[in-house]
Design an enzyme around this catalytic site. Structure first.
Site, PDB file in Angstrom:
ATOM      1  N   HIS A   1       3.894   3.208  -9.049  1.00 48.10           N
ATOM      2  CA  HIS A   1       4.134   2.320  -7.907  1.00 48.10           C
ATOM      3  C   HIS A   1       3.204   2.848  -6.835  1.00 48.10           C
ATOM      4  CE1 HIS A   1       6.321  -0.261  -5.050  1.00 48.10           C
ATOM      5  NE2 HIS A   1       6.096   0.729  -4.192  1.00 48.10           N
TER       6      HIS A   1
ATOM      7  N   HIS B   1       1.068   4.491  -4.171  1.00 47.73           N
ATOM      8  CA  HIS B   1       1.368   5.385  -3.052  1.00 47.73           C
ATOM      9  C   HIS B   1       0.111   6.177  -2.730  1.00 47.73           C
ATOM     10  CE1 HIS B   1       2.263   7.473  -6.845  1.00 47.73           C
ATOM     11  NE2 HIS B   1       1.886   8.590  -6.237  1.00 47.73           N
TER      12      HIS B   1
END
Length: 313
Positions: free
Chosen positions: A139, A141
């Site tokens: 995800h 980041h």
């Protein structure tokens, strides 16, 4: 056949990514919401974290992000470590980025840099702002830390995982000249993995199969580490350093093993001088035990025990 004792730099072309990496990524990320490893990250995206943890919050669903202390941060000014986690789901890594994501990336760069200067006095020229690829978490980041940031784990991703022990096994056995498949290699591997399993069982509080800095510190300060596991860990490390099995650790042995962990020779030599009082004290098992206790319990950086792994992290 690939030699497991050698390191390789792989150029991941678009074809390799689409035909090899992407199918594996799809398999690993098919149901992220149910994976314990991602629980803390998605709680952050949903703002289900304590308010005092939030350094900066931009709630825009497309170009916004939340800035939090990374779990690898030990709380010191030198090792400031923040993580910008994007609100937008579905961006697994930098491979998914395209021109439509430029406003998101610019927002992270400029807003994140501004906060780092306002809150910590660090200008953008003093920061390392980067992606990991392949990332630990699929995800998107972005990592923020000072240029002089120093991380403690072998694989350098901010947490201790089984992969760190696998890397250490290969490095140590290579330094000792042990070939994979030999009894010596197997003994080192078995002992290392027993240490990892004890660490995972006692230190992995959130069940994500890794031990971050906070979990590591809690393990040693809360009395969570069992005496039997601590002895297993210490006995193994002493035996690992004592290559000639003469009951003490020499400077040459110390440099060889710490070098396998990536410690530069000059730092290892300096550290050994400290733990041996410039060679005046024999590093026997008894004295090593006292140094070991200092490393894990002392708050005084000047204590000799804080050098048993070659450098004080």
């Amino acid at each position: 056949m690939v030699n497991p004792d050698l390191l390789y730099l792989v150029e991941e072309t678009a074809q390799i990514y689409n035909e090899v990496a992407l199918p594996l990524i799809h398999e690993m990320t098919s149901n992220l919401d149910d994976q314990p490893k991602y629980k803390w990250m998605f709680e952050a995206v949903k703002r289900q974290v304590p308010l005092d943890m939030i350094i900066y919050d931009d709630s825009c669903p497309t170009n916004g992000f939340i800035l939090l202390p990374d779990r690898a941060w030990d709380g010191t000014d030198k090792n400031i470590y923040l993580l910008a986690i994007v609100n937008q789901k579905g961006i697994k890594s930098l491979r998914d980025l395209n021109q439509t994501h430029l406003p998101l990336l610019e927002n992270i760069l400029w807003s994140g840099s501004e906060i780092m200067e306002e809150k910590y006095g660090l200008k953008r020229s003093q920061l390392r702002i980067y992606f990991h690829y392949h990332p630990t978490y699929y995800h998107l980041h972005v990592h923020f830390n000072p240029l002089n940031y120093d991380a403690p784990d072998v694989s350098k991703d901010g947490a201790i995982q089984k992969e760190d022990f696998d890397l250490a096994i290969k490095s140590i056995c290579k330094a000792r000249g042990y070939q994979e498949g030999t009894p010596s290699y197997g003994q080192v591997s078995d002992a290392f993995l027993k240490v990892w399993e004890g660490l995972r069982q006692q230190g992995d509080a959130d069940g994500d199969d890794e031990v971050d800095r906070n979990e590591w510190v809690t393990l040693w300060t809360s009395g969570g580490a069992s005496e039997s596991w601590k002895k297993l860990y210490m006995d193994f490390m002493f035996k690992l350093f004592d290559a000639d099995d003469d009951g003490s650790i020499s400077g040459e042995e110390f440099v060889m093993i710490t070098g396998a962990f990536g410690v530069p020779k000059d730092e290892a030599v300096s550290a050994f001088k400290k733990i041996s009082n410039d060679g005046k004290v024999e590093v026997s098992k008894d004295s090593y035990g006292k140094l070991w206790e200092e490393f894990f319990t002392s708050d005084d950086p000047s204590k000799p025990g804080n050098n048993i792994f070659g450098k004080l992290w």
